[in-house]
Design a protein around this motif. Structure first.
Motif, mmCIF file in Angstrom:
data_model
loop_
_atom_site.group_PDB
_atom_site.id
_atom_site.type_symbol
_atom_site.label_atom_id
_atom_site.label_comp_id
_atom_site.label_asym_id
_atom_site.label_seq_id
_atom_site.Cartn_x
_atom_site.Cartn_y
_atom_site.Cartn_z
ATOM 1 N N GLU A 170 0.807 -1.218 0.000
ATOM 2 C CA GLU A 170 0.000 0.000 0.000
ATOM 3 C C GLU A 170 0.842 1.269 0.000
ATOM 4 O O GLU A 170 0.317 2.361 -0.228
ATOM 5 C CB GLU A 170 -0.915 0.013 1.238
ATOM 6 C CG GLU A 170 -1.838 -1.200 1.344
ATOM 7 C CD GLU A 170 -2.813 -1.278 0.188
ATOM 8 O OE1 GLU A 170 -3.205 -0.217 -0.353
ATOM 9 O OE2 GLU A 170 -3.191 -2.405 -0.197
ATOM 10 N N ASP A 171 2.134 1.145 0.264
ATOM 11 C CA ASP A 171 3.021 2.321 0.376
ATOM 12 C C ASP A 171 3.565 2.679 -1.006
ATOM 13 O O ASP A 171 4.155 1.851 -1.690
ATOM 14 C CB ASP A 171 4.164 2.015 1.341
ATOM 15 C CG ASP A 171 5.001 3.241 1.669
ATOM 16 O OD1 ASP A 171 4.688 4.337 1.150
ATOM 17 O OD2 ASP A 171 5.966 3.099 2.436
ATOM 18 N N THR A 172 3.378 3.967 -1.422
ATOM 19 C CA THR A 172 3.844 4.396 -2.746
ATOM 20 C C THR A 172 5.369 4.521 -2.815
ATOM 21 O O THR A 172 5.948 4.440 -3.894
ATOM 22 C CB THR A 172 3.226 5.759 -3.112
ATOM 23 O OG1 THR A 172 3.538 6.695 -2.077
ATOM 24 C CG2 THR A 172 1.713 5.640 -3.260
ATOM 25 N N GLY A 173 6.044 4.686 -1.704
ATOM 26 C CA GLY A 173 7.517 4.822 -1.708
ATOM 27 C C GLY A 173 8.249 3.518 -1.473
ATOM 28 O O GLY A 173 9.483 3.490 -1.404
ATOM 29 N N ALA A 174 7.496 2.420 -1.354
ATOM 30 C CA ALA A 174 8.116 1.117 -1.062
ATOM 31 C C ALA A 174 9.042 0.659 -2.181
ATOM 32 O O ALA A 174 10.089 0.047 -1.936
ATOM 33 C CB ALA A 174 7.034 0.078 -0.794
ATOM 34 N N PHE A 175 8.661 0.945 -3.419
ATOM 35 C CA PHE A 175 9.509 0.512 -4.549
ATOM 36 C C PHE A 175 10.875 1.188 -4.498
ATOM 37 O O PHE A 175 11.912 0.559 -4.729
ATOM 38 C CB PHE A 175 8.798 0.809 -5.875
ATOM 39 C CG PHE A 175 9.601 0.387 -7.073
ATOM 40 C CD1 PHE A 175 9.756 -0.952 -7.387
ATOM 41 C CD2 PHE A 175 10.234 1.330 -7.883
ATOM 42 C CE1 PHE A 175 10.503 -1.345 -8.487
ATOM 43 C CE2 PHE A 175 10.978 0.945 -8.966
ATOM 44 C CZ PHE A 175 11.117 -0.401 -9.285
#
Length: 201
Positions: free
Chosen positions: A172-177
């Motif tokens: 769900e986290d957009t900065g995980a990538f």
């Protein structure tokens, strides 16, 4: 054929001893040029091996060794006969013929020694080629092993996070990538430092 030509022209051997001496001399008369050619060919292969050993040199070297072995197989019995012949007690072999036979025997002995030297040089060069090719293969396998060692943990992490089941962190986290990419870069750097410390690089 040389003796036949000389006899037709009236300048051939006039006695049995002279015929035997002339025949023995003619058997080895052209060997010097052949041995020089073999030696020069070995020199060329040795120079090529010093620059960059290839399978072409191995094939050529095998042919040269085979030729030297075949020539030695013919010359060695002639050498033995020519060494023994001058000491035989026969009336039809004069002193001059005995001296000429000894000289031919000495030449044949030198030719056989030259062939042995050519075979030894070929064997050493063959070993050098094999060592060079083996070293090339070892370097390539070593490089592939290092690359595999670097990518194995990265593949494990990305494979683990690529599983389509619930509970994978960062879905769900957009900065995980970006965080994952940073961790993979850090893992790669840590591996390179470890390899350098272990003197694998």
């Amino acid at each position: 054929e040389d003796i036949q030509t000389a006899l037709r022209e009236g300048r051939g051997p006039a006695a049995v001893g002279e015929l035997l001496t002339e025949l023995a001399d003619r058997l080895v008369a052209r060997m010097a040029g052949v041995l020089d050619g073999l030696s020069e060919a070995i020199d060329e292969v040795e120079e090529a091996v010093l620059e960059a050993p290839t399978s072409r040199e191995r094939t050529r070297l095998a042919d040269l060794r085979r030729e030297a072995i075949i020539l030695r197989r013919y010359l060695a019995p002639q050498r033995d006969v020519l060494v023994r012949l001058p000491s035989e007690r026969v009336d039809w072999l004069g002193e001059t013929s005995r001296l000429q036979l000894r000289e031919t025997a000495d030449r044949t002995l030198r030719y056989v020694e030259d062939l042995d030297a050519i075979r030894e040089r070929a064997a050493v060069t063959q070993e050098q080629i094999s060592n060079g090719l083996s070293e090339q293969m070892n370097r390539r396998m070593y490089a592939l092993s290092i690359i595999a060692g670097i990518f194995l943990p990265l593949s494990f992490v990305t494979g683990l996070l690529g599983v389509n089941v619930a509970g994978i962190p960062g879905v769900e986290d957009t900065g995980a990538f970006r965080i994952l990419c940073g961790l993979l870069v850090a893992l790669t750097a840590a591996q390179l430092l470890l390899f350098r410390r272990l003197r694998w690089l």
